[in-house]
Design a protein around this motif. Structure first.
Motif, PDB file in Angstrom:
ATOM      1  N   TYR A 124       0.845  -1.197   0.000  1.00  0.00           N
ATOM      2  CA  TYR A 124       0.000   0.000   0.000  1.00  0.00           C
ATOM      3  C   TYR A 124       0.884   1.253   0.000  1.00  0.00           C
ATOM      4  N   VAL A 125       0.465   2.280  -0.766  1.00  0.00           N
ATOM      5  CA  VAL A 125       1.224   3.539  -0.770  1.00  0.00           C
ATOM      6  C   VAL A 125       0.345   4.745  -0.449  1.00  0.00           C
ATOM      7  N   ALA A 126      -0.966   4.543  -0.270  1.00  0.00           N
ATOM      8  CA  ALA A 126      -1.862   5.679  -0.030  1.00  0.00           C
ATOM      9  C   ALA A 126      -2.935   5.291   0.983  1.00  0.00           C
ATOM     10  N   VAL A 127      -3.420   6.290   1.714  1.00  0.00           N
ATOM     11  CA  VAL A 127      -4.563   6.082   2.614  1.00  0.00           C
ATOM     12  C   VAL A 127      -5.706   6.999   2.168  1.00  0.00           C
ATOM     13  N   PRO A 128      -6.736   6.471   1.520  1.00  0.00           N
ATOM     14  CA  PRO A 128      -7.885   7.287   1.117  1.00  0.00           C
ATOM     15  C   PRO A 128      -8.698   7.726   2.336  1.00  0.00           C
ATOM     16  N   ILE A 129      -9.260   8.917   2.238  1.00  0.00           N
ATOM     17  CA  ILE A 129     -10.017   9.472   3.355  1.00  0.00           C
ATOM     18  C   ILE A 129     -11.496   9.671   2.995  1.00  0.00           C
ATOM     19  N   ASN A 130     -11.813   9.663   1.680  1.00  0.00           N
ATOM     20  CA  ASN A 130     -13.198   9.991   1.308  1.00  0.00           C
ATOM     21  C   ASN A 130     -13.560   9.455  -0.080  1.00  0.00           C
ATOM     22  N   ILE A 131     -14.853   9.540  -0.379  1.00  0.00           N
ATOM     23  CA  ILE A 131     -15.342   9.261  -1.745  1.00  0.00           C
ATOM     24  C   ILE A 131     -16.272  10.406  -2.138  1.00  0.00           C
ATOM     25  N   HIS A 132     -15.880  11.148  -3.155  1.00  0.00           N
ATOM     26  CA  HIS A 132     -16.749  12.168  -3.717  1.00  0.00           C
ATOM     27  C   HIS A 132     -17.477  11.588  -4.927  1.00  0.00           C
ATOM     28  N   ARG A 133     -18.572  12.267  -5.312  1.00  0.00           N
ATOM     29  CA  ARG A 133     -19.271  11.902  -6.545  1.00  0.00           C
ATOM     30  C   ARG A 133     -19.097  13.065  -7.522  1.00  0.00           C
ATOM     31  N   LEU A 134     -18.837  12.734  -8.778  1.00  0.00           N
ATOM     32  CA  LEU A 134     -18.627  13.794  -9.769  1.00  0.00           C
ATOM     33  C   LEU A 134     -19.888  14.149 -10.552  1.00  0.00           C
ATOM     34  N   ASN A 135     -20.746  13.154 -10.815  1.00  0.00           N
ATOM     35  CA  ASN A 135     -21.858  13.395 -11.757  1.00  0.00           C
ATOM     36  C   ASN A 135     -23.089  13.987 -11.059  1.00  0.00           C
ATOM     37  N   ASN A 136     -22.911  15.211 -10.585  1.00  0.00           N
ATOM     38  CA  ASN A 136     -24.015  15.896  -9.899  1.00  0.00           C
ATOM     39  C   ASN A 136     -24.488  17.099 -10.698  1.00  0.00           C
ATOM     40  N   LEU A 137     -25.758  17.435 -10.491  1.00  0.00           N
ATOM     41  CA  LEU A 137     -26.280  18.729 -10.931  1.00  0.00           C
ATOM     42  C   LEU A 137     -26.928  19.354  -9.695  1.00  0.00           C
ATOM     43  N   PHE A 138     -26.367  20.468  -9.250  1.00  0.00           N
ATOM     44  CA  PHE A 138     -26.917  21.165  -8.088  1.00  0.00           C
ATOM     45  C   PHE A 138     -27.779  22.324  -8.568  1.00  0.00           C
ATOM     46  N   TYR A 139     -28.761  22.704  -7.767  1.00  0.00           N
ATOM     47  CA  TYR A 139     -29.609  23.822  -8.180  1.00  0.00           C
ATOM     48  C   TYR A 139     -30.103  24.613  -6.985  1.00  0.00           C
ATOM     49  N   ASN A 140     -30.456  25.856  -7.279  1.00  0.00           N
ATOM     50  CA  ASN A 140     -31.079  26.721  -6.285  1.00  0.00           C
ATOM     51  C   ASN A 140     -32.588  26.498  -6.385  1.00  0.00           C
ATOM     52  N   THR A 141     -33.177  26.047  -5.292  1.00  0.00           N
ATOM     53  CA  THR A 141     -34.587  25.644  -5.314  1.00  0.00           C
ATOM     54  C   THR A 141     -35.512  26.803  -5.678  1.00  0.00           C
ATOM     55  N   ALA A 142     -35.276  27.970  -5.054  1.00  0.00           N
ATOM     56  CA  ALA A 142     -36.177  29.108  -5.315  1.00  0.00           C
ATOM     57  C   ALA A 142     -36.116  29.505  -6.792  1.00  0.00           C
ATOM     58  N   VAL A 143     -34.913  29.435  -7.370  1.00  0.00           N
ATOM     59  CA  VAL A 143     -34.780  29.852  -8.773  1.00  0.00           C
ATOM     60  C   VAL A 143     -35.513  28.877  -9.695  1.00  0.00           C
ATOM     61  N   VAL A 144     -35.282  27.571  -9.516  1.00  0.00           N
ATOM     62  CA  VAL A 144     -35.947  26.639 -10.446  1.00  0.00           C
ATOM     63  C   VAL A 144     -37.463  26.668 -10.255  1.00  0.00           C
ATOM     64  N   GLU A 145     -37.904  26.908  -9.022  1.00  0.00           N
ATOM     65  CA  GLU A 145     -39.359  27.000  -8.806  1.00  0.00           C
ATOM     66  C   GLU A 145     -39.921  28.236  -9.480  1.00  0.00           C
ATOM     67  N   ASP A 146     -39.181  29.327  -9.365  1.00  0.00           N
ATOM     68  CA  ASP A 146     -39.620  30.575  -9.994  1.00  0.00           C
ATOM     69  C   ASP A 146     -39.746  30.396 -11.519  1.00  0.00           C
ATOM     70  N   VAL A 147     -38.783  29.668 -12.076  1.00  0.00           N
ATOM     71  CA  VAL A 147     -38.768  29.487 -13.529  1.00  0.00           C
ATOM     72  C   VAL A 147     -39.763  28.392 -13.967  1.00  0.00           C
ATOM     73  N   GLY A 148     -40.071  27.477 -13.045  1.00  0.00           N
ATOM     74  CA  GLY A 148     -40.981  26.385 -13.402  1.00  0.00           C
ATOM     75  C   GLY A 148     -40.282  25.201 -14.034  1.00  0.00           C
ATOM     76  N   VAL A 149     -38.994  25.021 -13.692  1.00  0.00           N
ATOM     77  CA  VAL A 149     -38.249  23.865 -14.211  1.00  0.00           C
ATOM     78  C   VAL A 149     -38.178  22.803 -13.115  1.00  0.00           C
ATOM     79  N   GLU A 150     -38.412  21.545 -13.494  1.00  0.00           N
ATOM     80  CA  GLU A 150     -38.296  20.464 -12.508  1.00  0.00           C
ATOM     81  C   GLU A 150     -37.064  19.627 -12.816  1.00  0.00           C
TER      82      GLU A 150
END
Ligand code: GAL
Length: 441
Positions: A165-191
């Motif tokens: 072993y040469v490394a100690v991993p500390i975490n697992i991130h996910r790359l394939n995300n889409l984040f959004y601002n709830t108030a904005v998408v609601e205002d626009v009417g996008v789901e």
């Protein structure tokens, strides 16, 4: 086999050449300067590690978003575990998202035989130039039986060089995300949950733009966020098997799929933050936080920033898998390695062993926006977003590696792809980029 020939300062030729292979042209120039320049007394003054082995010099790039809090939580846990005071750790950050500055900073120190105690590195393909150059210690002794029994096997596999072993991993991130601002998408009417294909985003972006918001908060100052968007869109359009085949250079005629993906990026371009070329990733994410933008594509380190800003998941911000990637968990791992010769071997081993504990992973992951690679870390008290991500990870049908964050291709190819995307951001010419990507992969 020819044995390594030392250069004028005790530097083995193999070490220098191996490390130079790991970085891009710009960095190569600066490393070449390092190789030929003479080491002055001033260089010694710049190093922050202690001479007597009592202070751990820790090099990382986590100064953005909630990442700083995660480092602080980890270090506090380490000091508490061993009853050390603060003087036992000296942080030496190399800020720059996705390690854009760290490799050059560390590699010149390695070439100079004056490495820090410990530094951050992605496990997997990224380790190769370092292990090939013999600059990492075998830390198998620090991998306790308990760690071997509780870490996910897929993560352990990425941490090994041969049998050791040469490394100690500390975490697992996910790359394939889409984040959004709830108030904005609601205002626009996008789901967002109804977007199931990367092409669907275009219509949503148009609606957001018509309502006067920034559709896709994105930074183009560095190339890596666009490279990661491209690889995510590729998976969304063509699936994980095609993506893996591309990385493994097994696709017979990859041009059409690559071109289609790049053309969609060119369509997205119309909807990016107008000031994208002056932003860092967390500033782009800040546009979603401020309610100026609807969406951002980012790894879930962005979630750490929402939490740090006090926004409530589900109420103020939301998340879906990037359209077309439902059921997929593109993994980004962070780990720590022990360079050798090491200025603080015992302290470094203690730190690495600590990073492999439940306590360390329980402290570090919530503010970081990631889930633990140990399977026995209780996550009930994690933020609800991470409880959901963990459920998505457990239910996922595949966990592909990533180009941008080091696990999917060897560092030279990654750096050539980054150069390709830097050019694309200049000329937005998908034909030229397609040709170049086909040459590289
Ligand atoms: C990734 C790293 C993450 C996060 C991100 C943004 O490469 O694995 O932990 O720091 O870059 O800088």
């Amino acid at each position: 086999m020819e044995s390594p020939k030392p250069n004028g300062r005790g530097l083995s030729r193999r070490r220098a050449v191996g490390l130079l292979g790991a970085v891009g042209t710009a960095t190569m120039t600066s490393l070449a300067g390092c190789l030929t320049g003479s080491r002055s007394d001033d260089d010694d003054d710049e190093e922050t590690g202690s001479e007597d082995g009592s202070t751990l010099e820790f090099v990382h790039w986590w100064t953005a978003g909630g990442e700083e809090d995660a480092v602080e939580a980890l270090l506090e846990g380490f000091l508490t575990q061993y009853g050390y005071d603060e003087s036992r750790v000296s942080e030496n950050p190399a800020p720059g998202g996705a390690g854009s500055a760290l490799a050059a900073a560390v590699q010149s120190r390695l070439i100079d035989d004056s490495p820090p105690s410990v530094f951050q590195l992605w496990p997997g393909e990224s380790l190769a130039p370092y292990t090939d150059s013999d600059v990492l210690a075998d830390i198998s002794d620090s991998w306790s039986t308990e760690m071997r029994e509780t870490y996910l096997e897929s993560v352990q596999a990425l941490s090994r060089d041969g049998d050791g072993y040469v490394a100690v991993p500390i975490n697992i991130h996910r790359l394939n995300n889409l984040f959004y601002n709830t108030a904005v998408v609601e205002d626009v009417g996008v789901e967002p949950a109804t977007l199931t294909d990367p092409n669907d985003l275009l219509e949503a972006f148009e609606a957001v733009e018509d309502a006067g918001y920034v559709p896709l908060a994105h930074q183009t100052q560095d190339a890596w966020p666009t490279l990661q968007l491209w690889e995510t869109v590729f998976v969304g359009l063509h699936g994980v098997e095609s993506f893996r085949a591309l990385l493994d250079r097994e696709t017979e005629a990859p041009e059409p799929a690559i071109a289609e993906t790049l053309e969609l990026l060119v369509d997205y371009r119309e909807y990016l933050s107008p000031d994208s070329d002056t932003l860092a990733w967390d500033q782009a994410n800040g546009q979603v936080i401020a309610g100026d933008a609807a969406f951002t594509h980012q790894g879930d380190w962005a979630a750490g920033q929402y939490e740090a800003t006090g926004l409530a998941y589900g109420e103020d911000w939301g998340h879906v898998a990037f359209p077309g990637t439902e059921g997929i968990y593109a993994m980004v791992l962070d780990s720590f390695v022990m360079p050798e010769p090491n200025p603080t071997p015992e302290l470094t081993a203690e730190f690495l062993e600590y990073c492999g504990t439940v306590d360390a992973q329980e402290r570090f992951n919530p503010p970081k926006g990631s889930i633990p690679p140990r399977t026995d870390v209780p996550i009930d008290a994690f933020p609800p977003f991470l409880v959901d991500q963990r459920a998505a990870f457990d239910a996922s049908s595949s966990q592909p590696p990533t180009i941008t964050h080091g696990s999917g291709v060897e560092p030279r190819a990654k750096s050539e792809l980054e150069e390709t995307f830097a050019n694309l951001l200049e000329n937005w010419n998908p034909e030229e980029a397609t040709e170049r990507i086909v040459e590289i992969l």
